[in-house]
Design an enzyme around this catalytic site. Structure first.
Site: not given
Length: 253
Positions: A43-45, A49, A66, A86, A110, A113
């Site tokens: 999850g890196v948008y 990050s 991602d 994921q 990240d 969730h």
């Protein structure tokens, strides 16, 4: 050794909105910042990050996964990005084989969730692709407290703090019988389970529920032995588990 600060201010990442997250990362990352770290983030948008970790770990290989296509500007060649889910364990295996065949040093989740998806990727990566002594971080675990979130529900529990002498005497009787009449233990265990099941309640929804499952793994040595004088059948897979607001840090044994 000088303390190297993690400053997310110049990066397109929501980690900049949570400075307490970054201070916690510094506690674990400081000894690694000049090492040849292999880091995986789920999850890196938009990839901000990944750039942050690239610049912090100056000799590290930074891998991201991602659901969406991500293409941050990276002149170093040390960032590698994959697109997918994921919970796709075959994809996780390929990512590890291509980037960290000896295991990742750090894995950060990240991603969704969502409790059930986080559980799948956690155990697959932790068991198979995290080095002994490696660090696994789960971010934003408190989404399980939100009605508005995918698998969350609002927290409703109010603990009862009044002492019950009668209830305490009954529990004391159970404990005495377990020691003095071991032949009755199967019945006593059943009675204890029924009598004590509402003594403590737990909010077990979404990612909050999964984190509480991980607490059980932390106590596995005691779970797998019958008493204080017996050896455990299995030690915990965790060397350390630290829960802080919004983050869980787990060191692999």
């Amino acid at each position: 050794m000088d303390n190297k600060i993690i400053d997310a201010g110049g990066y397109d990442t929501d980690k900049a909105e949570h400075p307490h997250y970054l201070r916690k990362y510094e506690e674990y990352f400081q000894p690694l910042h000049d090492q040849e770290v292999k880091l995986l983030e789920l999850g890196v948008y938009k990839g901000g990050s990944l750039l942050l970790w690239r610049d912090y770990f100056t000799r590290g290989v930074i891998v991201g996964l991602d659901l969406n296509s991500v293409n941050p500007a990276d002149e170093s060649g040390r960032i590698r990005i994959y697109q997918g889910q994921q919970q796709d364990t075959a994809l996780l295996d390929r990512i590890a084989a291509e980037n960290a065949p000896d295991g990742f040093d750090v894995i950060i989740d990240d991603c969704s969730h969502i409790g059930e998806l986080t559980r799948i990727s956690f155990w697959h990566l932790f068991n198979n692709h995290l080095k002994p002594g490696g660090l696994y971080v789960i971010e934003d675990w408190s989404t399980g407290y939100w009605d508005s979130f995918f698998d969350g529900l609002a927290f409703r529990y109010a603990p009862k703090l009044n002492f019950s002498p009668a209830g305490f005497r009954i529990r004391s009787t159970f404990a005495h019988l377990q020691r003095s009449a071991p032949a009755l233990n199967p019945l006593i265990r059943l009675a204890k389970r029924i009598f004590n099941r509402k003594q403590f309640r737990s909010h077990d929804y979404g990612l909050v529920g999964f984190v509480k499952e991980l607490v059980d793994e932390c106590g596995m040595a005691d779970i797998t032995r019958t008493g204080p004088d017996t050896a455990p059948a299995r030690q915990s897979k965790f060397k350390e588990m630290k829960i802080s607001p919004g983050q869980v840090f787990i060191l692999k044994a």
